[in-house]
Enzyme design. Sequence first.
Site, short mmCIF file in Angstrom:
data_model
loop_
_atom_site.label_atom_id
_atom_site.label_comp_id
_atom_site.label_asym_id
_atom_site.label_seq_id
_atom_site.Cartn_x
_atom_site.Cartn_y
_atom_site.Cartn_z
N ASP A 67 99.72 -48.08 42.57
CA ASP A 67 98.33 -48.57 42.55
C ASP A 67 97.44 -47.66 41.72
O ASP A 67 97.86 -46.57 41.31
CB ASP A 67 97.77 -48.73 43.99
CG ASP A 67 98.15 -47.57 44.91
OD1 ASP A 67 98.52 -46.49 44.40
OD2 ASP A 67 98.09 -47.75 46.13
N ASN A 136 94.82 -47.83 58.49
CA ASN A 136 94.59 -49.23 58.89
C ASN A 136 95.82 -50.10 58.65
O ASN A 136 95.74 -51.32 58.72
CB ASN A 136 93.37 -49.80 58.16
CG ASN A 136 93.56 -49.84 56.64
OD1 ASN A 136 94.65 -49.56 56.14
ND2 ASN A 136 92.52 -50.20 55.92
N HIS A 138 97.55 -50.26 55.76
CA HIS A 138 97.79 -50.75 54.40
C HIS A 138 99.02 -50.10 53.78
O HIS A 138 99.40 -48.99 54.13
CB HIS A 138 96.54 -50.60 53.51
CG HIS A 138 96.17 -49.21 53.11
ND1 HIS A 138 94.85 -48.80 53.00
CD2 HIS A 138 96.90 -48.13 52.77
CE1 HIS A 138 94.81 -47.54 52.60
NE2 HIS A 138 96.04 -47.11 52.46
N GLU A 143 95.13 -54.16 51.78
CA GLU A 143 94.34 -53.92 52.98
C GLU A 143 94.59 -55.01 54.03
O GLU A 143 95.12 -56.08 53.71
CB GLU A 143 92.85 -53.93 52.60
CG GLU A 143 92.44 -52.83 51.62
CD GLU A 143 92.31 -51.46 52.27
OE1 GLU A 143 93.07 -51.12 53.19
OE2 GLU A 143 91.40 -50.71 51.84
C1 F6R Z 1 98.66 -44.43 47.44
C2 F6R Z 1 98.86 -45.54 48.36
C3 F6R Z 1 98.32 -45.55 49.73
C4 F6R Z 1 98.59 -44.28 50.50
C5 F6R Z 1 97.93 -44.34 51.87
C6 F6R Z 1 98.11 -43.05 52.64
O1 F6R Z 1 99.35 -44.67 46.22
O2 F6R Z 1 99.46 -46.46 47.97
O3 F6R Z 1 98.85 -46.65 50.43
O4 F6R Z 1 99.97 -44.09 50.64
O5 F6R Z 1 96.56 -44.60 51.73
O6 F6R Z 1 97.42 -42.05 51.98
P1 F6R Z 1 97.49 -40.53 52.47
O7 F6R Z 1 98.88 -40.08 52.24
O8 F6R Z 1 96.51 -39.81 51.59
O9 F6R Z 1 97.12 -40.54 53.90
#
Ligand code: F6R
Length: 258
Positions: A67, A136, A138, A143
Amino acid sequence: MNIVLCDSAAQATRLSATLIYREVAARPLVVLGLATGGTMDPLYQELVSLHRACPIRWSDMRCFNLDEYVGLAVDHPMSYGYFMRHKVFDPLGVREVQAHLLRGDAPDPQEECRRYEDAIAAAGGIDLQLLGIGENGHIGFNEPGSSLDSRTRIVHLNPDTLTANRRFFPPGVCQPESAITLGIQTILDCRQIVMLAIGEKKASAVAAMAEGPLSAMCPASALQMHPATTVVLDTSAAQRLRLKDRYRRAGPADLHSA
Ligand code: F6R
């Protein structure tokens, strides 16, 4: 879904890095899907350490980032492209032609989504996708409410995701409110998935993903339908799993010995 419980965050991180490292060592032409974020930072450090201790060939693998924030060019210090270049690609000697990045500043973001899906297809699909999970539920930036059959597209980030990720943006640097992400179906198309989740903050999302109903409100629950997903957890992230004793007993010995 194969759930692997580890005694510490360090062990879970090391195990996840080892799974990636082993895959590249065994199949130098592998196509990887790579995530970013706070959980991935120590994993990539571990991956670089594994490579330095016992170098393997990275020159033939290809990879796709999961992403990117809309509006951020790949050389923007807060972009995921920049994160990958500095923390992963440069230390491992991965060249620009091998590493596919989403262009957050593409003049036509819809076209960028199509281009990315085409590039994944042209590469023969993603062999191994690395994932984190949002508080959440995702995956990528899919989301809650995302269609389970979604493909690469532009999404508006939820306020809770913006709050969780604000820590990566220094004061004065504008945090984009939308992103381009691989879709849930695009993720489900990956042949193998490794998810790493660390810490108490992820415990509810992890429980909903693994033991809750299949639901667009917990996008990660779509992984219940994937035939080859390994979820690596530390004790804190696993604490709300009702069946955690069973997962611990069933945990494959060869993964723990990695
Ligand atoms: C990032 C991504 C997100 C993260 C998620 C957890 O490329 O795809 O899904 O893996 O937001 O983020 P952290 O590890 O910062 O808690």
